[in-house]
Structures are given as C-alpha cells and as structure tokens.
Scaffold this active site. Structure first.
Site, short mmCIF file in Angstrom:
data_model
loop_
_atom_site.label_atom_id
_atom_site.label_comp_id
_atom_site.label_asym_id
_atom_site.label_seq_id
_atom_site.Cartn_x
_atom_site.Cartn_y
_atom_site.Cartn_z
N GLN A 62 38.10 92.07 -80.98
CA GLN A 62 38.82 92.08 -82.25
C GLN A 62 40.28 92.51 -82.04
O GLN A 62 40.86 92.21 -81.00
CB GLN A 62 38.11 92.99 -83.28
CG GLN A 62 36.80 92.43 -83.79
CD GLN A 62 35.60 92.92 -83.05
OE1 GLN A 62 35.58 94.01 -82.48
NE2 GLN A 62 34.55 92.14 -83.04
N ASP A 75 41.58 87.46 -82.01
CA ASP A 75 41.79 86.06 -81.60
C ASP A 75 43.16 85.84 -80.94
O ASP A 75 43.72 84.76 -81.00
CB ASP A 75 41.66 85.10 -82.80
CG ASP A 75 40.37 85.29 -83.58
OD1 ASP A 75 39.32 85.28 -82.95
OD2 ASP A 75 40.44 85.47 -84.80
N LYS A 111 42.78 87.50 -75.78
CA LYS A 111 42.39 88.61 -74.89
C LYS A 111 41.52 88.13 -73.75
O LYS A 111 41.60 88.65 -72.63
CB LYS A 111 41.65 89.69 -75.70
CG LYS A 111 42.49 90.36 -76.76
CD LYS A 111 41.71 91.41 -77.52
CE LYS A 111 40.55 90.85 -78.29
NZ LYS A 111 40.94 89.94 -79.38
N GLY A 158 34.54 86.99 -79.92
CA GLY A 158 34.44 85.84 -79.02
C GLY A 158 35.64 85.73 -78.12
O GLY A 158 36.77 85.90 -78.56
N HIS A 159 35.41 85.48 -76.85
CA HIS A 159 36.47 85.22 -75.89
C HIS A 159 36.29 83.80 -75.35
O HIS A 159 35.20 83.46 -74.88
CB HIS A 159 36.41 86.19 -74.70
CG HIS A 159 36.79 87.59 -75.04
ND1 HIS A 159 37.69 87.90 -76.03
CD2 HIS A 159 36.40 88.77 -74.50
CE1 HIS A 159 37.83 89.21 -76.08
NE2 HIS A 159 37.06 89.76 -75.18
#
Length: 426
Positions: free
Chosen positions: A222, A13, A16, A40-41
C-alpha cells in the site's frame, strides 16, 4: 548495518514491486512486514509478468531469504495458490519463512468485509473485500488466530470453535449465512499442514541476519496515504505501511532501520474512494491511465489519476521517515505539453502546506500548482540523468526542491534495465 525500507509515498500502486525486485538483487533478505493479499506487486522477470499478492518479491532468487513477518495477515488458501502458481511457472527454488505470530484470514473475515462495505452505502471505503480489516479487528479484539496456533491441529480446533461462535453470531446479526465449523476446519487444516514447513520465529531469524550484517530489504505494501494512523482516514487500509511501523511489525528494534526509500509516481493515482485534491478528468486522465496501465493489480479497477502532489509527498516524508525518493513511470508523462505540480493547498481562503486530518476539510482543499513545460523526446532508452531532455531534468529538480528529498533513482519503463540508479542504495 545494511537495511533499507521501501514504502509507498502516495496511495499505493507506485511501483514498489519493481523497485523491490531491482534492489533485491543486492539483498540477502526480503521482508514483507504488514498487510495481506489486498496488496499487489507487478514484477517483470525474464520477460515474464508476475502479480504477487502476499509473497515477498525476493521469491525469484533462490539465494534470498523471504520473510512474511508478524505484522501480516495471511490467507492460507490464497498464499498457497500464489506459491503453486509460481512453481507452475518454473519458480521452484526459493527460501520462504512465515512468522508464527502473523494472523490468519479465514472465510468469515471475507464475508464480513463485504457486508461492512455494503452497509456503508455511499460512504464505501473501496476495500478489496479480502477480509483484511476484519482480520486486523480480530487481532485487536484478541480473538484472532495466529499462525502458531493454526499449524497445531488440536489448538486450531479449539480456537476456531471459540472464534467461529462469535463470528457466526455477528454474521446472523448482519443477516448473512453462517459458517460450518467442520467444513472450515477440514479445509484449512490441510492448508495448515502444507504451511507448517515454512513457519518459524522470524524475529529470531532477522536478528541473526542483522548480526551477520546481511543486506535486508523491507518491502512495503500500500502507501503512506493509506496508513491507518496517518492516511486519509477512513479511506485507508487496516495497518500502517510506513517506515515507522516496520520494527514492531517485524520484531526488531527501531535502531536497526537505516534508510527509507519512498516510491512515488511522476504523477499521482488512487484506487477507491476518498479525497484526491489533484485528480484530473477527461482525455488527459484517460491517456495517462492507458499509458501507465493504471488498473489495480488485485482488483483490476481503473485507478483515479492526478497531477503530482508534493503536499502528500512532504506528509509522507515526515511521518514515514523517507530520506530517498524513487520516481516511477517517468516516461508516461512524455508528450504532455504542460505538466502541473501541486505544492500547496487552499482551504477556506487560506494557503496551507499540510494534509488536514479531517476528511471533511481535506475534501474541500484546492490544489495550488506550479506549471512546467513538458518534453516530446522518447526517454524510454535513457540510462542516465544526463541523457534526459532539459525539461525532464527540470521536473526532477523541482520535485527535489519542493520535497527536500534526493531522488535516488528513476524509472523510464517496466524492465529492470529501465531503472536508473542515481545514488547507491543497500
């Protein structure tokens, strides 16, 4: 060569997605090499916010080849829903390639993931319950289903029958409902037919791009502290999100990895359980959480918040091969009178500068801090290092001093224009 690996240098988080989106404008290829839809991005593109889970971040540019590599575990239903969602919002021209050696996540993986987590009671990992761990476990147990088999109806039928027999026995042992073969086969065969047009040997494709001297961006998921080998085990993910894992997870030689950019926040966050030495509570934590929108992209869980931990950053530098840093959400610290940076730990009365392997030992460490004065000036419109307030400059310089890594870019807001590049990358 023109290759750059992006890795999270904390517990994930870190931002990225934004950096990948920013650097992807220069790339010919964007590769996602591990993980699944547990990551998740969040990307802001043309003033629109997109939450990507499995699809590589280069999907918004029709000129970029987006690769879902062999180290991934892919949930076909979710992946196609994500793709359809992008198409519904006008993202219809894209290049997507899925490795025929990637593994498939199926409904029984998700059921088992939730069950394992429940049985751990007060030792819960904090998994997203997306079936990622059980899918990787099947891969290691050699009963997983790979994309190459998934897209061939007769082969998929045979391997699903064999695997489902084992999985249903496991589900029965755990007191859970079993799955009907015909229902899974019928539903997922439809997904397989739709996926098939994207499938190829992505290792061959990557070799061709390397030989053409294409600019290749390897997108991380991650963070290093969630690495199965080098993270805070057992509170980790089920794969290795380090620069070192990219070659095997993408089907290329290690010599093709040129640079590794570690993404870190100007502070530290963590989702889920596990030791967190610099964690802070109360009003300051809530203020940072709200300013930084610190809620999980996938789970929406509030993230735990702490001061920047340079012991963690140095651990990540060593095991992940990081030689550049990106400092994200720098603007969130504006207005805090006194900012702390952890540069060492105390363990049983001794000062240490490493992350203990033992969860028991790591849960006992106490952070040793440097205290630095904050800044009041709004930095969201800053477009160069020189424009930063003096105390903000000193904060960056202190991080470089403590980690021995050059900060190559910093971010002062969610938009691309609020990303300040200090050193040319890719």
């Amino acid at each position: 060569m023109n290759t750059l690996v992006i890795v999270g240098s904390q517990w994930g988080d870190e931002g990225k997605g934004k950096v990948t989106d920013y650097l992807a404008q220069k790339a010919d290829v964007v590769v996602r090499s591990q993980g699944g839809n547990n990551a998740g991005h969040t990307i802001l593109f043309h003033q629109q916010k997109y939450a990507l889970r499995s699809i590589p971040s280069g999907i918004f540019n029709p000129k970029i080849k987006n690769i879902m590599a062999n180290g991934m575990v892919i949930q076909p239903k979710q992946m196609l829903e994500e793709l359809h969602g992008l198409e519904a919002r006008g993202i219809r021209e894209y290049q997507l390639f899925i490795s025929n050696r990637a593994h498939i996540v199926l409904p029984y993986h998700e059921a088992l993931d939730g069950a394992y987590e429940q049985f751990k009671k007060d030792k819960k990992i904090g998994t997203t319950k997306r079936g990622i761990g059980p899918a990787y476990a099947d891969k290691a147990n050699r009963i997983g289903i790979r994309v190459a088999d998934f897209i061939e109806p007769n082969v998929f039928k045979d391997v699903l029958q064999q695997t489902l027999e084992i999985k249903n026995m496991e589900l029965k042992m755990l007191g859970l409902d079993t799955f009907d073969f015909d229902s899974i086969y019928e539903e997922y065969s439809a997904y397989a037919r739709e996926m098939k047009k994207y499938v190829c040997d992505t290792s061959l494709l990557l070799e061709e791009e390397i030989q053409k001297n294409s600019k290749i961006l390897f997108e991380g998921a991650q963070g290093v502290m969630l690495c199965l080998d080098h993270g805070t085990y057992p509170y980790v993910t089920s794969s290795s999100p380090t620069g070192a894992s990219v070659p095997v997870n993408s089907g290329i030689a290690p010599r093709y990895i040129q640079d590794v950019l570690g993404i870190c926040k100007a502070y530290t966050t963590r989702v889920g359980e596990g030791p967190f030495p610099t964690e802070i509570e109360g009003e300051l934590a809530n203020e940072i959480r709200e300013r930084g929108h610190e809620y999980g992209t996938v789970t929406k869980r509030p993230r735990r918040v702490g001061y920047l931990d340079c012991v963690v950053l140095n651990h990540a530098r060593r095991v992940a091969g990081i030689n550049h840093l990106a400092l994200m959400l720098f603007d969130v610290l504006t207005g805090i009178d006194l900012i702390k940076i952890c540069y060492a730990y105390e363990l049983d009365g001794k000062r240490i500068s490493y992350v203990p392997a033992s969860e028991y030992e790591y849960s006992k460490v106490k952070p040793v801090y440097i205290e630095m004065p904050g800044w009041k000036e709004d930095i969201s419109l800053v477009r160069s290092f020189e424009e930063l307030p003096t105390n903000a400059k000193k904060y960056i310089q202190k991080i470089e001093e403590l980690t021995h890594i050059k900060i190559s870019l910093f971010s002062v807001g969610p938009d691309r224009e609020q990303t300040i590049l200090l050193e040319e990358l890719l």
